[in-house]
Design a protein around this motif. Structure first.
Motif, PDB file in Angstrom:
ATOM      1  N   LEU A  65       0.214  37.270 -17.399  1.00  8.72           N
ATOM      2  CA  LEU A  65       0.151  35.966 -16.733  1.00  8.72           C
ATOM      3  C   LEU A  65       1.500  35.275 -16.838  1.00  8.72           C
ATOM      4  CD1 LEU A  65      -3.360  34.921 -18.098  1.00  8.72           C
ATOM      5  CD2 LEU A  65      -2.817  35.705 -15.786  1.00  8.72           C
ATOM      6  N   LYS A  84      -7.228  37.930 -16.507  1.00  5.27           N
ATOM      7  CA  LYS A  84      -6.349  37.991 -15.338  1.00  5.27           C
ATOM      8  C   LYS A  84      -6.339  36.720 -14.493  1.00  5.27           C
ATOM      9  CE  LYS A  84      -6.705  42.980 -15.447  1.00  5.27           C
ATOM     10  NZ  LYS A  84      -7.334  44.218 -14.971  1.00  5.27           N
ATOM     11  N   THR A  85      -6.712  35.600 -15.078  1.00  9.61           N
ATOM     12  CA  THR A  85      -6.752  34.350 -14.323  1.00  9.61           C
ATOM     13  C   THR A  85      -5.785  33.344 -14.945  1.00  9.61           C
ATOM     14  OG1 THR A  85      -9.086  34.727 -13.788  1.00  9.61           O
ATOM     15  CG2 THR A  85      -8.250  32.477 -13.539  1.00  9.61           C
ATOM     16  N   ALA A  86      -4.908  32.812 -14.127  1.00 11.21           N
ATOM     17  CA  ALA A  86      -3.970  31.798 -14.614  1.00 11.21           C
ATOM     18  C   ALA A  86      -4.723  30.508 -14.920  1.00 11.21           C
ATOM     19  CB  ALA A  86      -2.882  31.546 -13.580  1.00 11.21           C
ATOM     20  N   ASP A 112       5.088  33.221 -15.868  1.00 12.69           N
ATOM     21  CA  ASP A 112       5.449  31.965 -15.207  1.00 12.69           C
ATOM     22  C   ASP A 112       5.602  32.146 -13.706  1.00 12.69           C
ATOM     23  OD1 ASP A 112       5.510  30.220 -17.282  1.00 12.69           O
ATOM     24  OD2 ASP A 112       7.687  30.175 -17.483  1.00 12.69           O
ATOM     25  N   ARG A 113       6.373  33.157 -13.351  1.00 12.93           N
ATOM     26  CA  ARG A 113       6.625  33.372 -11.923  1.00 12.93           C
ATOM     27  C   ARG A 113       5.529  34.279 -11.367  1.00 12.93           C
ATOM     28  NH1 ARG A 113       9.743  36.564  -8.487  1.00 12.93           N
ATOM     29  NH2 ARG A 113      10.409  35.411  -6.652  1.00 12.93           N
ATOM     30  N   ARG A 136       1.208  39.656  -9.699  1.00 12.73           N
ATOM     31  CA  ARG A 136       2.398  40.435  -9.340  1.00 12.73           C
ATOM     32  C   ARG A 136       2.908  40.189  -7.927  1.00 12.73           C
ATOM     33  NH1 ARG A 136       1.411  46.401 -12.110  1.00 12.73           N
ATOM     34  NH2 ARG A 136       1.394  45.590 -14.241  1.00 12.73           N
ATOM     35  N   TRP A 137       4.223  40.025  -7.824  1.00 14.35           N
ATOM     36  CA  TRP A 137       4.878  39.927  -6.524  1.00 14.35           C
ATOM     37  C   TRP A 137       4.889  41.281  -5.831  1.00 14.35           C
ATOM     38  CZ3 TRP A 137       7.647  35.653  -4.201  1.00 14.35           C
ATOM     39  CH2 TRP A 137       7.450  34.451  -4.884  1.00 14.35           C
ATOM     40  N   ASP A 138       5.015  42.358  -6.599  1.00 16.25           N
ATOM     41  CA  ASP A 138       4.985  43.681  -5.963  1.00 16.25           C
ATOM     42  C   ASP A 138       3.550  43.985  -5.588  1.00 16.25           C
ATOM     43  OD1 ASP A 138       5.155  43.563  -8.877  1.00 16.25           O
ATOM     44  OD2 ASP A 138       4.747  45.702  -8.891  1.00 16.25           O
ATOM     45  N   ASP A 145       9.422  27.080 -11.493  1.00 10.85           N
ATOM     46  CA  ASP A 145      10.355  27.316 -10.391  1.00 10.85           C
ATOM     47  C   ASP A 145      11.626  26.533 -10.662  1.00 10.85           C
ATOM     48  OD1 ASP A 145      10.952  28.433  -7.756  1.00 10.85           O
ATOM     49  OD2 ASP A 145      11.022  26.339  -7.128  1.00 10.85           O
ATOM     50  N   THR A 197      -8.303  45.329 -10.224  1.00 11.37           N
ATOM     51  CA  THR A 197      -7.022  45.975  -9.950  1.00 11.37           C
ATOM     52  C   THR A 197      -6.671  45.848  -8.475  1.00 11.37           C
ATOM     53  OG1 THR A 197      -5.781  48.035 -10.331  1.00 11.37           O
ATOM     54  CG2 THR A 197      -8.018  48.267  -9.480  1.00 11.37           C
ATOM     55  N   ASP A 205      -1.725  43.836 -15.331  1.00 11.74           N
ATOM     56  CA  ASP A 205      -2.545  44.329 -16.423  1.00 11.74           C
ATOM     57  C   ASP A 205      -3.225  43.149 -17.118  1.00 11.74           C
ATOM     58  OD1 ASP A 205      -1.977  47.161 -16.319  1.00 11.74           O
ATOM     59  OD2 ASP A 205       0.039  46.684 -17.002  1.00 11.74           O
ATOM     60  N   ARG A 222      13.745  26.454  -5.578  1.00  8.45           N
ATOM     61  CA  ARG A 222      13.984  27.177  -4.330  1.00  8.45           C
ATOM     62  C   ARG A 222      12.698  27.595  -3.626  1.00  8.45           C
ATOM     63  NH1 ARG A 222      19.646  29.928  -4.254  1.00  8.45           N
ATOM     64  NH2 ARG A 222      18.591  31.329  -2.865  1.00  8.45           N
ATOM     65  N   TYR A 282      -3.961  40.274 -19.472  1.00  4.10           N
ATOM     66  CA  TYR A 282      -3.105  39.280 -20.143  1.00  4.10           C
ATOM     67  C   TYR A 282      -1.713  39.162 -19.513  1.00  4.10           C
ATOM     68  CZ  TYR A 282      -6.724  39.767 -23.729  1.00  4.10           C
ATOM     69  OH  TYR A 282      -7.911  39.818 -24.398  1.00  4.10           O
TER      70      TYR A 282
END
Lengths: 629, 629
Positions: free
Chosen positions: B314, B292-294, B316-317, B302-304, B375, B252, B310, B378, B312
């Motif tokens: 995963l 939690k692994t791409a 695109d962005r 998370r961007w934030d 993407d 986490t 959490d 950009r 699963y």
């Protein structure tokens, strides 16, 4: 024929005299809501939410900031964020609209006291922002990019207009006019470019113009819009300063800021008919509605910057700020007023039920800032936020909701939201018509309308046929009629007699809604809707399967069932779908084998309205369900 | 038998004397890379990246901050972020590792000068942080949550250990020991809880212990780990302070912080064999790798908050910070050293090629902070960032990469990364073996190994069989052999004669990789991989279709083709898939009709390695392609 004035009582967006508006408002004070769904919500807003938010403004120090600015609390520090004034202004706006509906002495007194504080906090030059009032005087207007001074005055002005329209009192309007006059002097139209990192004032100024008739405010609004792209905000695209507004071609940046700006442009178009600006707004609306709006009407997909994503970027874990859904309504409503096109009305309705209402707990005192379309159970509502924009934004919208139920036009009366109510509406010819509307929405597609013109009178009644509606049957009295359909409305034109009744029955098929194939997150997934409501599945209703494992074939029949004791009374939807038999130990990534469909078993699936999620024990939630295979 | 010491030259994680390590390092200075893929990258790192980053440290003021702290620039303000010291330390670490490979006078002189600055900036008590050195002395250690003081000393210490191991000089090690001693005095083990909002020092302290043999540093590392959950960081889950580390059960918080912390725990386990801590790390690794692994080895969706999502989650962005992929390698490598389990090795390799390399432009001087899997064109690399953690993190990893190519164990020699090189490896018995490895990776599955023990000697050679490998054929000399497979390695045990050759041929099937069915974003989509590389489609290669419209049936055969002139020379993958015939004007949301498959046409699809994306004209990119229907 009555001799009453044709002015509505407490109109929300007052296009009564707007030359380029097709539709004109019916005021908050003209519509008495008595609706099984909405009346408890509006009552709770007045009885629980608005008092609780006053208390929050007190405990967070937002009100104390005004006492401090007024010199009542020497030595007191400033509390909260530099835009915390706006919390109080939004509260004042909510309280004002509520006074248009209900003569609530306690609210009126509390509001009067707050207005006296605003007056006392304003300085002789009209300046008012408690962050800069005492010890940051030299910093005023030095940071338009960040500091939200105009934004706060925008909310002050919106509150003032609401208060004036609801009560007839100029007390708050005078404060707002002095504050706007200060800004006009400082950022003079045609002379000193001025526009705020967070739009809001622009929209407010147009309403101030409508409320006062003073063209200075319209000119200042136009000037603020035209100041975009002059570098006042460093040319930032995020702040919508990357180009002249008139040259902007795609929806971008911070979602609430963008939509407040576009809504202001729509407001200006209603007053000036500016064709260039009108084309810009249409272009931006097309981008918004075709590429950047979630199925819930939520907008602003990105958590980073509370911003719009790229076209078709509509992820499960969308940000979808509650305020952005409200801003979406503001924009759509103004475009509806201009055109009478039901597509805008549908957008208002969708965003209201599914973008805004989820922001509010069943208790009316806890709020969502973000409204993701899937969650694992950790996203829960809060009583307040450090950045407390959303809670009072919901409160002011709900308090003004009666003002969104009807409009009028030269042709007659338009129902815009199916909300049970008694109303007295002034038609444009000055005559008055009593309207009784009762309906089963959002649970059943039944609408009854009883019209009581003072005497027999010919006009049209426009009844929306939302995109969600199935078959519509219309009766006038006992007679089944087949009215013309025009841009999303049934148009019943006749000479109405006092006591004439219209009955409209929609079927409300449960729909499995897919997404444009360019939406990556929508691939082979559907959301379930019925009537105006988007549904979701919560773990609470699924003891035997993880909601992440639920699957649909896409051909399910869903059975609606009213559950009076659930979540304040909701229609739940039931079907037999599938649940994957999941091996949790399987690798996260593994070669795809086309010939091996995933093993499933039948599963009973229950969907509840999305607006009601996260009101029970915490657990996973999904709006979109994957389709087999 | 040689009389040389058995110490490797410039080991990265020095488990040479770690009682609970199965594997021991082969140093950066023992491995001379001459690999068609990697050598140009390591050369570019040394010749372009490291000098350019020194220049960035100069122009951003990060170096000037040290001059200021040393009293060389009176009146100078502080520049940049409060953690900007760490940029310089990471640069110093990168430069140090590069000196283990190459005797570069310019780098050595520049580094010596920087180290003199560090010395001059350190005060008499050992304190060193330029943000607090001059005018914020009273604020030292007042904000462990935010201010990164220990984090910066962690990077100083890592640089010092690298410099000591690469050059034998104690100059920087002395600075680091004084700084760590200051922390030890201030946050004494067993007495004053101390741990930093951003872990880093913990890992560094274990390496400092390994480098110096001084147990104080190991004790301090353990104390810092055990200080978690004592409220030093306000009990924040985001900062991994929500529970004792020994009680933490799921991955986490901020991804880089979390993985640096877990890596430090793995380091402590290597030294102490602490079974409780070992179980925690295993549990956290299981959560990381299973949930939690791409597919790229990127982590932190998370961007934030640059945080883990959490299970699963995963999308695109994804954020997938470059530093987090590096941290992922740090953790996996330590677990590999403990166990010799090839699953950890595979994780290192995947993250290296697909999580870290995309962070670097073809030029070596521009960087990605985030590594999304889709993407619209950009997201582009930058020469530097206000928060400049990623660029020098890449540089230090690449400079140390030769240290990840081999390990040894009591059983013999382990190849860990298939990177062409000449090495001289000391086996645990103290004997020396020359190793020549040449290979076609990542483009072709050919590996040749020539072993030159000083004299005939029995030991095992471990050759990884990655999860991506197809059929493997092994020859010793001309003889095809069928070695034992153990935990992801082929194990060749024999008496090796000087000049013995092993040849390993993998088939490298193109794989379409699906995701665990609980990953919502993976539903009916596949990523394309070949060998260690994840591929993507870019608009540049698709003149006739939008990449968003490309679809696969899931049964495609992909044709690899080496394109020498493309993106520095890559194997591209080609197939005939489908492109949707998209009506852009179709509504964004509409009822799903099972009986109506979307119309498609055949489309030639070209995939390029994901690491190479965004090096041509800007345009859409996708890692995952949707499957029909």
């Amino acid at each position: 024929m009555t001799t009453e004035t044709s002015s509505p009582h407490a109109p929300v967006v007052d296009t009564t005299r707007s030359p380029y508006a097709r539709l004109r408002p019916v005021g908050v004070g003209d519509v008495e809501v008595h609706d099984a769904f909405w009346q408890p919500r509006l009552d709770r807003n007045r009885e629980q939410t608005i008092p609780a938010q006053h208390e929050q403004c007190e405990t967070t120090g937002a009100l104390t900031n005004f006492r401090r600015a007024a010199g009542h609390t020497p030595g007191e520090p400033f509390h909260g964020m530099y835009y915390s004034d706006s919390d109080v202004y939004k509260w004042a706006e909510a309280a004002s609209w509520s006074l248009a509906s209900t003569d609530d002495r306690a609210v009126a007194e509390r509001l009067a006291e707050v207005i006296r504080l605003f007056e006392a906090a304003q300085d002789g030059e009209g300046y008012l922002n408690t962050y800069f009032s005492v010890d940051r005087v030299a910093e005023r207007w030095t940071d338009l990019v960040v500091r939200h001074e105009m934004y706060c005055i925008g909310h002050l002005t919106q509150a003032a207009v609401a208060h004036f329209r609801a009560t007839g009192s100029r007390a708050l309007l005078d404060v707002a006019e002095r504050a706007c006059g200060h800004i006009e002097a400082r950022f003079a139209p045609g002379d000193v470019p001025g526009t705020c990192g967070h739009p809001c004032l622009e929209m407010a100024l147009v309403e101030l113009y409508r409320a006062t008739g003073d063209e200075r405010w319209l000119r200042l609004a136009v000037w603020q819009l035209d100041s975009r792209g002059m570098g006042v905000l460093n040319g930032s695209e995020y702040l919508l300063d990357h180009a002249r507004l008139r040259d902007q071609s795609f929806v971008t940046g911070h979602a609430v800021r963008a939509l407040y700006l576009y809504a202001a442009a729509a407001d200006v178009v209603l007053e000036t008919g500016d064709e260039e600006l009108s084309a810009v707004v249409d272009r931006l609306w097309a981008d918004l509605s075709r590429h950047k709006t979630a199925v819930t009407g939520g907008v602003g997909a990105r958590w980073d910057g509370e911003a719009f994503g790229d076209a078709y970027e509509l992820p499960d874990r969308a940000y979808n700020e509650t305020c952005a859904a409200i801003a979406h309504i503001f924009l759509a409503w103004r475009l509806l007023l201009r055109t009478g096109d039901g597509a805008y009305r549908d957008a208002v309705e969708t965003a209201l039920y599914n973008g805004v209402l989820p922001g509010l707990s069943q208790s009316g005192t806890e709020f969502f800032y973000q409204n993701p379309l899937a969650d694992e159970g950790r996203h829960r509502r809060s009583p307040w936020f450090t950045c407390a924009c959303c809670p009072p934004n919901i409160a002011r919208l709900l308090a003004s909701l009666p003002g969104y139920v009807y409009t009028t036009s030269d042709e007659g009366l338009w129902v815009q939201l199916y909300v049970g109510n008694s109303a007295r509406v002034r038609l444009p010819d000055g005559s008055s018509v009593g309207v009784e509307l009762s309906c089963g929405l959002p649970w059943e597609g039944t609408v009854q309308l009883r019209l009581t013109p003072v005497e027999a009178r010919e006009f049209s009644v426009f009844l929306p046929v939302p995109a969600w509606a199935g078959e519509a049957t219309v009766r006038v009295g006992e007679e089944v009629v087949t009215p013309e359909r025009r841009s999303g409305y049934l148009v019943l034109t006749r000479t109405w007699q006092p006591g004439d009744e219209v009955r409209l029955d929609f079927t409300m098929p449960v729909r499995q809604i897919g997404t444009h194939p360019r939406v990556a997150a929508g691939h082979r997934r559907v959301a379930v809707t019925r009537g105006p409501l988007v549904y979701c599945v919560e773990q609470s209703d699924h003891a035997d399967a993880a909601v992440a494992d639920l699957r649909l074939a896409g051909e399910e029949t869903w059975r609606p069932e009213f559950a009076a004791d659930l979540l304040g009374g909701v229609v739940t939807l039931h079907t037999t779908g599938s649940a994957l038999k999941v091996d949790e130990d399987e690798p996260l990534h593994r070669p795809y084998v086309p010939a091996e469909p995933l093993p499933t078993r039948p599963a009973e699936i229950t969907a509840v309205p999305y607006y009601a999620w996260a009101n029970r024990e915490a657990g996973p939630m999904r709006v979109f369900l994957p389709l087999l295979p």
